[in-house]
Scaffold this motif. Structure first.
Motif, mmCIF file in Angstrom:
data_model
loop_
_atom_site.group_PDB
_atom_site.id
_atom_site.type_symbol
_atom_site.label_atom_id
_atom_site.label_comp_id
_atom_site.label_asym_id
_atom_site.label_seq_id
_atom_site.Cartn_x
_atom_site.Cartn_y
_atom_site.Cartn_z
ATOM 1 N N ASN A 1 58.200 15.582 58.061
ATOM 2 C CA ASN A 1 58.766 16.320 56.922
ATOM 3 C C ASN A 1 60.102 16.993 57.242
ATOM 4 O O ASN A 1 60.681 17.643 56.374
ATOM 5 C CB ASN A 1 57.788 17.404 56.462
ATOM 6 C CG ASN A 1 56.427 16.831 56.135
ATOM 7 O OD1 ASN A 1 56.327 15.718 55.632
ATOM 8 N ND2 ASN A 1 55.385 17.583 56.430
ATOM 9 N N GLY A 2 60.526 16.916 58.510
ATOM 10 C CA GLY A 2 61.759 17.618 58.890
ATOM 11 C C GLY A 2 61.598 19.125 58.879
ATOM 12 O O GLY A 2 62.559 19.873 58.724
ATOM 13 N N THR A 3 60.351 19.571 59.056
ATOM 14 C CA THR A 3 60.107 21.019 59.029
ATOM 15 C C THR A 3 59.443 21.476 60.323
ATOM 16 O O THR A 3 58.991 20.669 61.128
ATOM 17 C CB THR A 3 59.176 21.408 57.863
ATOM 18 O OG1 THR A 3 57.916 20.754 58.052
ATOM 19 C CG2 THR A 3 59.760 21.013 56.520
ATOM 20 N N ALA A 4 59.400 22.784 60.496
ATOM 21 C CA ALA A 4 58.623 23.414 61.562
ATOM 22 C C ALA A 4 57.921 24.603 60.914
ATOM 23 O O ALA A 4 58.313 25.044 59.831
ATOM 24 C CB ALA A 4 59.531 23.872 62.688
ATOM 25 N N VAL A 5 56.858 25.100 61.583
ATOM 26 C CA VAL A 5 56.175 26.271 61.025
ATOM 27 C C VAL A 5 56.741 27.526 61.683
ATOM 28 O O VAL A 5 56.728 27.663 62.903
ATOM 29 C CB VAL A 5 54.653 26.190 61.240
ATOM 30 C CG1 VAL A 5 53.978 27.426 60.645
ATOM 31 C CG2 VAL A 5 54.103 24.918 60.607
ATOM 32 N N LEU A 6 57.266 28.419 60.848
ATOM 33 C CA LEU A 6 57.861 29.668 61.322
ATOM 34 C C LEU A 6 56.798 30.756 61.223
ATOM 35 O O LEU A 6 56.362 31.111 60.124
ATOM 36 C CB LEU A 6 59.065 30.010 60.446
ATOM 37 C CG LEU A 6 59.813 31.302 60.734
ATOM 38 C CD1 LEU A 6 60.481 31.278 62.099
ATOM 39 C CD2 LEU A 6 60.877 31.544 59.660
ATOM 40 N N VAL A 7 56.356 31.273 62.383
ATOM 41 C CA VAL A 7 55.313 32.305 62.414
ATOM 42 C C VAL A 7 55.947 33.618 62.838
ATOM 43 O O VAL A 7 56.595 33.694 63.888
ATOM 44 C CB VAL A 7 54.187 31.936 63.409
ATOM 45 C CG1 VAL A 7 53.030 32.920 63.282
ATOM 46 C CG2 VAL A 7 53.718 30.505 63.192
ATOM 47 N N ARG A 8 55.762 34.641 61.993
ATOM 48 C CA ARG A 8 56.308 35.953 62.336
ATOM 49 C C ARG A 8 55.194 36.802 62.929
ATOM 50 O O ARG A 8 54.157 37.002 62.301
ATOM 51 C CB ARG A 8 56.840 36.663 61.088
ATOM 52 C CG ARG A 8 57.923 35.898 60.380
ATOM 53 C CD ARG A 8 58.451 36.753 59.254
ATOM 54 N NE ARG A 8 59.381 36.007 58.427
ATOM 55 C CZ ARG A 8 60.223 36.595 57.571
ATOM 56 N NH1 ARG A 8 60.222 37.916 57.434
ATOM 57 N NH2 ARG A 8 61.046 35.879 56.844
ATOM 58 N N ARG A 9 55.437 37.358 64.090
ATOM 59 C CA ARG A 9 54.387 38.107 64.783
ATOM 60 C C ARG A 9 54.044 39.412 64.056
ATOM 61 O O ARG A 9 52.865 39.765 63.948
ATOM 62 C CB ARG A 9 54.848 38.418 66.220
ATOM 63 C CG ARG A 9 53.876 39.226 67.065
ATOM 64 C CD ARG A 9 52.591 38.476 67.295
ATOM 65 N NE ARG A 9 51.629 39.274 68.039
ATOM 66 C CZ ARG A 9 50.788 40.132 67.484
ATOM 67 N NH1 ARG A 9 50.781 40.314 66.176
ATOM 68 N NH2 ARG A 9 49.936 40.802 68.225
#
Lengths: 470, 470
Positions: B355-363
């Motif tokens: 998908n050309g994406t990554a998962v951005l996780v905010r701590r």
């Protein structure tokens, strides 16, 4: 008329010159407890720059910083037999804490191999945890009977690296990497000091090591100073502390270790390598202040111009200080900057202003050259690199001039009166080493015939570098 | 199904949660000598960043670094009466050095006012030498009967500033400047910690000071922690050590002094302020690693993309680490990064790649958001600043929510069960302070009615902030 010397001339009394310089350049002074020292701001500034340059190289070599306790149970020191034998005579022992006598005395760390292995024995479980590459910046205490500021002090500051590896080869290669890529690189390229990399003889090894790599520098009086060492510890501490790992095929093996250190002694080495009768000469890459712009006197315009030069040099990437203390006589300030060894001085007074010039004074060469103010920002970086290169070249030439190729113990002792001697190790050996020691001369290191670091003491063609040493 | 907690939940047992987190996030562990600690690389990395940020502010305030000896003659401590009374019960005493009993025992520094004044009495001669502004980064030892890692340890790391001034006003203003521009600024803007600046009561002052300024923080359990202090020392140490200067009109006067310190305790404060049940949350401006790019598994393309993202984020000014340990299960690594509190996690697996994406996780928020890889470099700086602001806002809200305005001792003790109380100092006074102390509650500081730092204990309108404290 000859000017009155600020320092005792080196040729008259080298040790006295050293003490004079340390005091007058405000590098350090003695502390109240015998053998301790106070590192004054100018001296500490040199240490901060050394730390920055070394720390970057240590991190580049993959090690991470951590911190281990100052206080070590006395029983830890005794776990590795050679280690305790080496350090017992130098220990400071805490017997009382919190108003009570302690059940077990604790020692103030003389070095941290033992307490590091206490942690490593928990941190290392599997081959996946290796290599474990740790460094710490810390103070250590070794009771010193003949202290000399920076060179031998009861307390000194240092970094000490401690690593654990799965194989002998990996540990050996890492000790060599630190020796070459951290220490030798830093000393030549930042301190501008010529150093001889080599291998210590069995008699000169670190207490508990199976091999010690060293860098030896020749001081202004021809004596040698050990500048930094990197040790292969084999499995000695691993066995003493039970530092083991599970191999890929399920066996428990002891780790192979290294340790390596460099200290505030390097500040003393800097003084004794590059200092002259007017003071210290700091290599530009080390200097916190590479150029000082000195306003000769305050007529408003001079100060403003000096500050303008400062700003333009800062923009050109030069580390600059503007000396605007025009209520202190110019001559006294000039002497002070010479003492402190700032690489370049830019002097500007009312007369210079009329001509649009300033006087560019180079510390290493002593040259004074009127220079167009406009040209300074373009010119300075090249001047600084030239000063850096000159100091290294002088250091190298000094060592080469004062090193003799000899074949007998008598010749070696004679050469050690003014410098170093190189003598085939096959002609000397441990017996000859002992005879030299009786005459106050030690084997600083063994080097291979091609100048590289030998893989063993007995490698054919090994040459012993011998000298009187600090 | 609820996931198994990695740490003891805070609500169940806060002290146990703290110990769990310190261990599992690999921040530190206990040393073998009671009360000492080993600061592990991840914990030491936090300290290195604190040092960088504080050191820059200290230098901006005009102070220079230096280094004074670890070992102090026991007789020095006794020269200032209140000082020795305060520190005598905590001293570690060296009685043996170099294999012999010492003629005079020496103490391991608990703080350096005495040995600093030994030097200052020589360095200060004239009003031209003032102000003298010195700082040192060092270790100190105070024997600790109830140790807790980072918060109260027998040895800790700190910076201690020591200054000498010509006038009372200049010393007072400098102590206030450090309190405000170095400590408060660092804590709010880097540590993202809400702090209350105030003045210690006479009973809580540093041993030897005439005034102590403090910064108090509220921990996750509502208790208070003293975070840093800045002291006016008056002329107490100057008189004890003869630190005098020649005034412009030829009189000899004692100098006016300050000292100020901040310690590795701040690492514990960081944990207890921002930690949650999943681990630490490091504010982005402090974090050595602001974003970790985690390759979920290794199919070649994933790793290459993860490294590419790392490079582009580095170029965008973000401090990045690429986690390529794909032989360790992804879930375990995710838990580990949560524990360590890295502000942002960017997870990338084969499906994301399509998908050309990554998962951005905010701590800090815990939010997980698929994000176009192309958009990451533009987006990250803003995300990091938002995380920084959120942590400060949460810290502030926590303190405000848990602070009660009260007027009686009973109400204050009740409020201190869950947080802080503010009570008019006029209604409390030293007598009320003693009564609170019997119930385990202390006056953390006095603040003026308008929230500023009072000029004296008895300034009308002063409010006492009272709490249980670490």
């Amino acid at each position: 008329m000859a000017k009155t010397p600020v320092l005792t001339p080196r040729a008259d009394d080298f040790p006295r010159w050293y003490q004079d310089l340390i005091g007058k350049a405000e590098l350090a002074e003695n502390g109240p407890v015998r053998g301790t020292m106070v590192v004054r701001p100018y001296g500490y500034g040199l240490w901060e720059r050394m730390q920055q340059e070394l720390d970057a190289r240590i991190k580049e070599a993959g090690a991470q910083n951590a911190y281990f306790p100052l206080l070590i149970p006395q029983s830890y020191l005794t776990k590795e037999a050679e280690h305790v034998e080496g350090f017992a005579p130098e220990l400071a022992v805490v017997t009382h804490g919190g108003g009570k006598e302690l059940e077990e005395p604790v020692v103030v760390r003389p070095t941290s191999e033992t307490i590091v292995n206490d942690s490593f024995s928990r941190w290392v479980q599997s081959h996946r945890d290796l290599p474990l590459l740790i460094n710490q910046w810390a103070n250590v205490v070794r009771w010193e009977l003949r202290p000399r500021v920076f060179l031998r002090t009861t307390e000194f500051l240092w970094q000490e690296g401690h690593t654990a590896h799965a194989t002998y080869e990996d540990a050996r290669d890492y000790a060599a990497r630190i020796h070459r890529d951290v220490y030798a690189d830093f000393m030549e390229n930042v301190l501008a000091m010529d150093v001889v990399p080599g291998r210590k003889t069995a008699g000169e090894r670190f207490a508990g090591a199976v091999n010690t790599l060293t860098l030896e520098g020749m001081m202004g009086d021809g004596k040698a100073l050990q500048l930094a060492t990197s040790h292969e510890l084999g499995q000695n501490f691993a066995r003493a502390f039970g530092t083991r790992y599970l191999t890929g095929d399920g066996r428990q093996e002891y780790v192979w270790q290294t340790s390596w250190g460099s200290t505030t002694r390097m500040i003393g080495a800097l003084v004794m390598s590059h200092g002259d009768d007017d003071g210290l000469r700091v290599p530009p890459r080390l200097a916190a202040v590479q150029a000082v712009v000195v306003a000769v006197r305050d007529d408003g315009e001079v100060l403003a111009t000096a500050r303008g030069i400062g700003d333009r040099l800062t923009a050109a990437g030069v580390r600059v200080h503007v000396d605007d203390r025009t209520d202190t006589p110019f001559g006294r300030r000039a002497v002070d900057w010479e003492l402190k060894g700032v690489p370049v001085r830019i002097e500007i007074g009312p007369r210079d202003l009329e001509n649009g010039t300033a006087v560019l004074v180079r510390r290493a060469t002593g040259s004074k050259e009127p220079t167009a103010i406009e040209a300074l920002p373009g010119k300075l970086p090249g001047v600084l690199e030239a000063e850096q290169a000159l100091l290294l070249a002088q250091s190298r030439a000094h060592r080469e001039d004062r090193t003799a190729e000899v074949t007998t113990i008598e010749e070696a002792v004679e050469a050690a009166g003014t410098g170093w001697a190189r003598i085939p190790w096959a002609a000397l050996g441990p017996e000859g080493e002992a005879k030299l020691a009786e005459r106050g001369v030690s084997v600083r290191c063994l080097v291979a015939a091609d100048g590289s670091v030998p893989g063993s003491d007995d490698q054919p063609g090994n040459v012993a570098v011998v000298a009187r040493a600090y």
